[in-house]
Every structure is written in C-alpha cells, then in structure tokens.
Write an enzyme that holds these catalytic residues in place. Structure first.
Site, PDB file in Angstrom:
ATOM      1  CD  GLU A  76      42.228  -7.508  29.587  1.00 51.13           C
ATOM      2  OE1 GLU A  76      42.433  -6.353  29.990  1.00 51.13           O
ATOM      3  OE2 GLU A  76      43.137  -8.279  29.250  1.00 51.13           O
ATOM      4  CG  ASP A  77      36.459  -8.352  30.908  1.00 48.39           C
ATOM      5  OD1 ASP A  77      37.382  -7.538  30.706  1.00 48.39           O
ATOM      6  OD2 ASP A  77      35.655  -8.693  30.027  1.00 48.39           O
TER       7      ASP A  77
END
Length: 709
Positions: A76-77
């Site tokens: 996600e990051d």
C-alpha cells in the site's frame, strides 16, 4: 521502544530458529521499504509493523502471520508489488499481505454502498484465510493505542468504526482480550469525559472493597485445596465499556453494576471443572436460574466455561466462571488460540471448525445477496448473536440468534430443508412457523417436495442465511414466472403477424436482440412479463422492418381478437387489484404496471376508467375455463346487535369452504352494526353459496359485495 532483537528473543519460546530468522528477514525487508517514512507520532514507520507483529506473537500466531504483519503496509505505502513479496517470502505470505492491503482503506462513516462493499471485501478475505483478519485486527489495535496524535473528529470516526465493525468480528472469533481492549480504547476516544469518570469511580470502588474481594478469593481457594483440587482463583475486573453499556442499556446506577464480585477458577481438566462447581455451590448458595453450562454446549465462537452466580459474604452476589487452562486461552484469544495447540488435523476441531462453518455461511450469503447493502444487513445479524440452543430430533445442537423461528432453524439445518418447509413440531407438538424458539426445545421440520418459500416469512425470520435464501428464491421464482408470462404475451402479439417465436427461429431472434443491445431472450421476455415493455412493441422489434406500418395495424387489430387467458396459477407477475377484488366470472381487464407485471381489475373499476381504452396500458384478458386458486372478495354485512353473531358468520362461511382473511366490525347505530369481511372464494358460484348461507342467519339485515373504493 521494541527492537527486532528483543522481539526475536520472545519468539524463540515457541518458534524454531529457522522460523524466527524468516520473521527477521521480513522485518529487514519492511524496514528498507519504509525507509524515510515517519508516523504522525514522529517515530519511524517500521515501529508500527513491529508492534502489530508483537500483538500477534502474544497470541502465539504462526510465523507466516508474523511475516505478513511486518509486511502488511508494504504494498500500500511503498509501491512494492505482490509479485516481489511472493518471490522473496512465498505465496502464502504474499496472499496474506495482499489480503490485508485490500482492507486498508475501509471507511464506515455512513451506511453507504461503498461501506457495504468494503465490508464484503473483509468478509471474503476472512473466508479465504482467517489469518488476514487476525493481522488486520492487530493492526487496528495498535492504531487505536496510538490514536492520541490524530484530530478529534478523525479519532471519533475511527473509534466508531472500531466499535461498529472490528469489535463484533473479534467477538465472533472469540478473541476476548483483544475485543475488550478495542472496546475500552474506542470508548475512551469517543467519550473521553464519560470514560474518565467511570475509570475514577472504578478505582475508588476497588479500594473500598479490596478486603472483601481477597476474603472471598481466599475462601474459595482454601476450600479447593481442602478437597484436593488443583486450581487457581483470580479476580475478574469489569472493563470500562462493559460497565458503561450495562449502565446505559439496563438503566442501572454505577453502584448497582459494581456491587458484584467476579472470579475465575482455572483447573486442570473438564472433570475438575464440574467438581469445582460443586465445591463452590457448597461454599455459597447458588442464585436459581443463573447457572449456564458452556462446556457441554459451547458458544458459537468456541467459548467454553461454567458460569454460576452465588450469594457470597454479607449477601453480595459473586459471579464465578470455571474452566480449564486451554479454555482460558480459547476465551482470551479465540480462534488465534489454535496456533497455540494445533497439530495437524486438530486445527479443524472445536471452534476452528465452527468458525469455518460460519465463514462458509458468509460466502453463501455473498452469493445470494442482491447487493452489498443486503449482504452487510444479513452478516451484521450474525455478528451480534444473543444465542438460543435448540435440538434436532436426532439430538444435535444448533445455535441460533435469540428470537429465531422454526424457519431460521430449517435453513440452519440445510438450505433445501428451509426451501421445502411447510410446518413444524416443537417438542412434538404442531406449532406456528413464526413462533420464536426457546433454548432447550426440540424442533422438527415438516417438508413437502413441491413447497416454496413464502414471501411472508421475511416478516419474521431473523438469520441472514434464511433471509438471503428466501429473497434469492423469490427473485428466481419471480423471474421464471415473468419469463413464462412474457412468452405468452409475446406469442399472443405475434399472432397478428401470422407467426410465433418458434417460427421466427432462435438465431434470428438473437441477432435482432443483439442489435437492440439486449443480452438474452430470457431478459427480453422478463421485461415483457414485468410490464417494462409492451408486448406489441416487442413483437414489432422482432419482425423485419419492412411493411411495419401494415404489420402494426394488423397487430393492433389482433389485440382485441384473442384476450389473454388468466389461469390463476401465474404466480407473482399477475396480481389482483385490492380496490375492486375481481373473482372468476367477473368481466375483467388487465392493467400493465411497470415492474409489477399485470394487475387484474374488474371491467367497471373506477381506478382504470381513465386508461380503459389506452392500448399501451390496458390488456384485454379473460378467465381461463380451468381457472384455479382462491380469490379475495370484500363483503359488507349489516346485522342486528346480538351475542355470538361474529361466531355465527365465521361458522357459516367455513361450512361452505370459504376462508375469512380479515374481519372487522363497527357500530352503525344503537340497533345495527356493520361487519366488513375479506373472504377467499374460488369463483362467483362459490361466492353465491357463501352469501346464501349468510342470508339465513337470524339478524342479518343486508349483504353487499364492495366492488370499488
């Protein structure tokens, strides 16, 4: 701040050196991926995955779960793809990380379709691998612990989301310790002042009753020792949110909630649990009706324990829970406790099997649900269970939510049993299908091969499985009936062209429908049957465009020549108007109502007077010579005031095989009253017999059939 070396040394107590090294590798990979990222608290981002993994390690989760916890924000990051994680750490870890990543942006501010779809994603991720939701719960717990750095409105939103969604899931999975902490953190974030006041009150109460608690604890421990029973007695604290909820829901004061001591007795075996129960009941008098045996009949989430409430010293109530160490671990960590004890096939026993069964049910709900909002409505029912335990005729125990009915029971046994259910016996006596079940009852379902679910069941069923299956079958039944009626209407319209669906040919029809952007012939026929398309316009679509004006006039002239026959067995797509209550023998017309199919009215009904000659809205219909079924008619009976008149009317109608659907009475004057009746009859001749029977009742002044309102 926890370091990887400290964490790794903790893991050595239950993981092999090779497994610990794999977790270390995942940590270093995540550390490198998150390099330069800072949390809002000012700490390096890697502290969060490490703390999440530590929460799971406290539950003795397996090494793939810990690795997924380390890596859960990487996709996600940081832009690293699933394939890279799979190459480094294998498919299992990659799937877990991917599953958790898909649940990252879940917002539950409003009951919107987006919320429902996100919740659906969560439920399906749980069904694929339960460890996905365990990692997500640990992630949520650490986020709740560090909520203080966020803005108040964001804290409130996340706390509400936690209490609404994550707490019930933790409860359903039996994870008591994690659930309690999530509840208290959520409560504190949402209502800081209420939380502070209750915490201060608890601390004061604890000081005031410290001596009394130790005396009761010592008395129980001494008696166990005298009887030669190995066990430890621990005080059980009520947590803040539990106190607040009881004060609010039960409208009790703080002193009433706290005026009860709670203890847990941990013993070495199930046999010792029952012995400890006997010893406790000898020490203090039990309060009748407060004993529950969750060892013999575990809760749906696998929780097992004996519960009893006693009159303790000075008459103060004492709550006691008695269980083994394994049950204690199960009570605290729920499904996660299986990673403590599992070995091979044992992992699928007990509550793990029950959890799998529940998740299997979640998948079934997802398949049958019309949309995400329907799905979340059904699953939420199952997330907040207040259970009753009932028996099948063979002695098997089924757990159902409080207020569940025999129809819920039938669907819990098997979907096919629910679909074919016609009646039930409770404790060997015939009972209503809508009767709420009580714990300890034995329920037997009577089935019939031709039976179908009744739409009225939706008014009283409680479980998501029953509700979704009934809706699914009714939709399917409605579609089939719509297609059948649509075919009859279309063939009737095609007679004007001296053709039919069979003569046009399937290939030609499919080509025409493709040009019109219609997916299939069944969809086309369903639209006609539901009244969304007029049959004569649909017929023109299927005929070649040349000579369309001539064919249109042919078609429209043919409409009046052959009325559609009403058989009474068409199902939900043909309904009978509640304004004029037509019955076989009455002259009738059909009103084509979009989405409802055809509504049959009496020919003289005022409600269709304005559209009576509109060919787009009104269809010529007639009763089939073999019409079947019961039809409702409304009667108004004027009679003299006499005792037992209503009973006489009911008896007379039943004697000629009529069925009263509804009856009401109002006074006209001092001498007469008026009775309104809705009676089910088969045709006009049957109605004539009913009226003739009513006329001979002494005191009946007049009988009128009400045609229009």
């Amino acid at each position: 701040m926890l370091t990887i070396n400290e964490f790794a040394s903790r893991l050595k107590s239950y993981l092999s050196t090779e497994q610990v090294n794999l977790v270390r590798r995942a940590y270093y990979f995540a550390e490198q991926a998150h390099d330069g990222q800072i949390r809002r608290s000012g700490e390096p981002y890697i502290t969060h995955p490490l703390e999440v993994a530590a929460i799971l390690a406290d539950m003795h989760m397996d090494h793939p779960s810990l690795m997924a916890a380390m890596l859960h924000d990487v996709i996600e990051d940081t832009g690293i793809e699933k394939q890279a994680i799979q190459k480094q750490f294998g498919e299992v870890v990659a799937n877990l990380v991917d599953g958790v990543s898909k649940l990252t942006h879940m917002h539950f501010e409003n009951k919107t379709l987006a919320q429902a779809e996100n919740f659906q994603k969560m439920a399906l991720a749980m069904a694929r691998d339960i460890r996905v939701i365990l990692v997500k719960l640990a992630d949520r717990l650490h986020n709740m612990r560090t909520l203080g750095v966020l803005r108040p409105e964001k804290r409130f939103r996340i706390a509400r989301e936690t209490l609404d969604i994550y707490v019930p899931i933790a409860n359903r999975l039996g994870m008591h310790t994690l659930r309690v902490e999530l509840e208290d953190l959520g409560f504190t974030a949402m209502y800081p002042m209420r939380s502070r006041l209750i915490r201060q009150a608890v601390q004061r109460a604890r000081k005031n009753r410290k001596d009394l608690v130790s005396q009761v604890q010592k008395a129980i421990a001494t008696r166990l020792e005298e009887e030669g029973l190995k066990g430890r007695v621990v005080g059980r604290e009520k947590h803040l949110y539990s106190i607040y909820r009881k004060m609010r829901n039960q409208r009790k004061s703080f002193s009433e909630i706290m005026d009860m001591f709670a203890f847990r007795i941990i013993v070495d075996s199930v046999d010792s649990s029952y012995r400890a129960l006997g010893i406790s009941h000898n020490l203090y008098k039990p309060i009748p009706g407060r004993f529950k045996d969750y060892i013999a009949i575990p809760k749906a989430n696998g929780y097992q324990s004996l519960h009893t409430t006693l009159f303790g010293m000075h008459g103060v109530p004492v709550e006691i829970q008695i269980r083994t160490q394994e049950m204690e671990d199960m009570a605290n960590n729920g499904i996660a406790a299986h990673w403590l004890y599992k070995s091979g096939e044992e992992a699928l026993s007990g509550s793990h099997a029950r959890t799998r069964q529940w998740l299997k049910g979640v998948l079934e709900l997802q398949r049958n649900a019309g949309d995400s909002l329907e799905f979340i409505e059904n699953v939420k029912i199952d997330l907040f269970p207040d259970e009753v335990y009932v028996f099948t005729p063979k002695g098997h125990i089924l757990e159902l939510p409080k207020g569940a009915t025999p129809v819920d029971f039938a669907y819990a046994v098997h979907t096919d049993v629910g679909n074919a259910c016609v009646a039930c016996r409770i404790d060997k006596k015939l009972a209503s299908l809508s009767q709420p079940l009580q714990s300890g009852q034995t329920v037997e379902i009577v089935t019939a091969s031709e039976a179908k679910p009744n739409a009225a069941w939706l008014n009283f069923v409680l479980t998501g499985k029953a509700r979704s299956n009934i809706r699914h079958l009714l939709k399917s039944q409605r579609r089939n009936e719509s297609i059948s009626l649509g075919k009859r209407l279309l063939n009737k319209a095609l007679i004007g062209f001296e053709t039919s669906l069979e003569l046009i040919g399937e290939k030609s029809i499919v080509q025409q429908l493709e040009q019109l952007g219609i997916n299939s012939l069944d969809d086309f026929l369903e639209d006609i049957g539901l009244g969304n398309r007029m049959a004569y316009i649909a017929a023109r679509m299927l005929i070649e465009p040349e000579d369309s004006s001539e064919k249109k006039s042919q078609l429209e002239s043919s409409k009046s020549e052959s009325p559609l026959s009403i058989r009474g067995t068409e199902g939900m797509v043909i309904s009978f108007a509640r304004c004029c209550y037509p019955i076989p023998g009455d002259p009738i017309v059909g009103h084509v109502s979009s989405g409802r199919g055809i509504v049959i009215h009496s020919d003289s009904c005022h409600n269709i007077a304005e559209i009576r000659h509109n060919p787009n809205k009104v269809l010529e219909v007639e009763w089939d010579k073999d019409v079947k079924g019961e039809f409702t008619v409304e009667l108004q009976v004027e009679l003299e005031h006499q005792r037992g008149m209503i009973a006489s009317i009911a008896t007379s109608i039943t004697a000629v095989e009529g069925n009263i659907e509804k009856i009401s009475m109002e006074e006209k004057d001092a001498r007469f009253c008026v009775v309104q009746l809705l009676v089910n009859v088969t045709d006009r001749l049957h109605l004539a017999r009913v009226i003739k029977r009513l006329r001979v009742i002494k005191g009946v002044h007049s009988i009128n059939r009400l045609r229009e309102i």
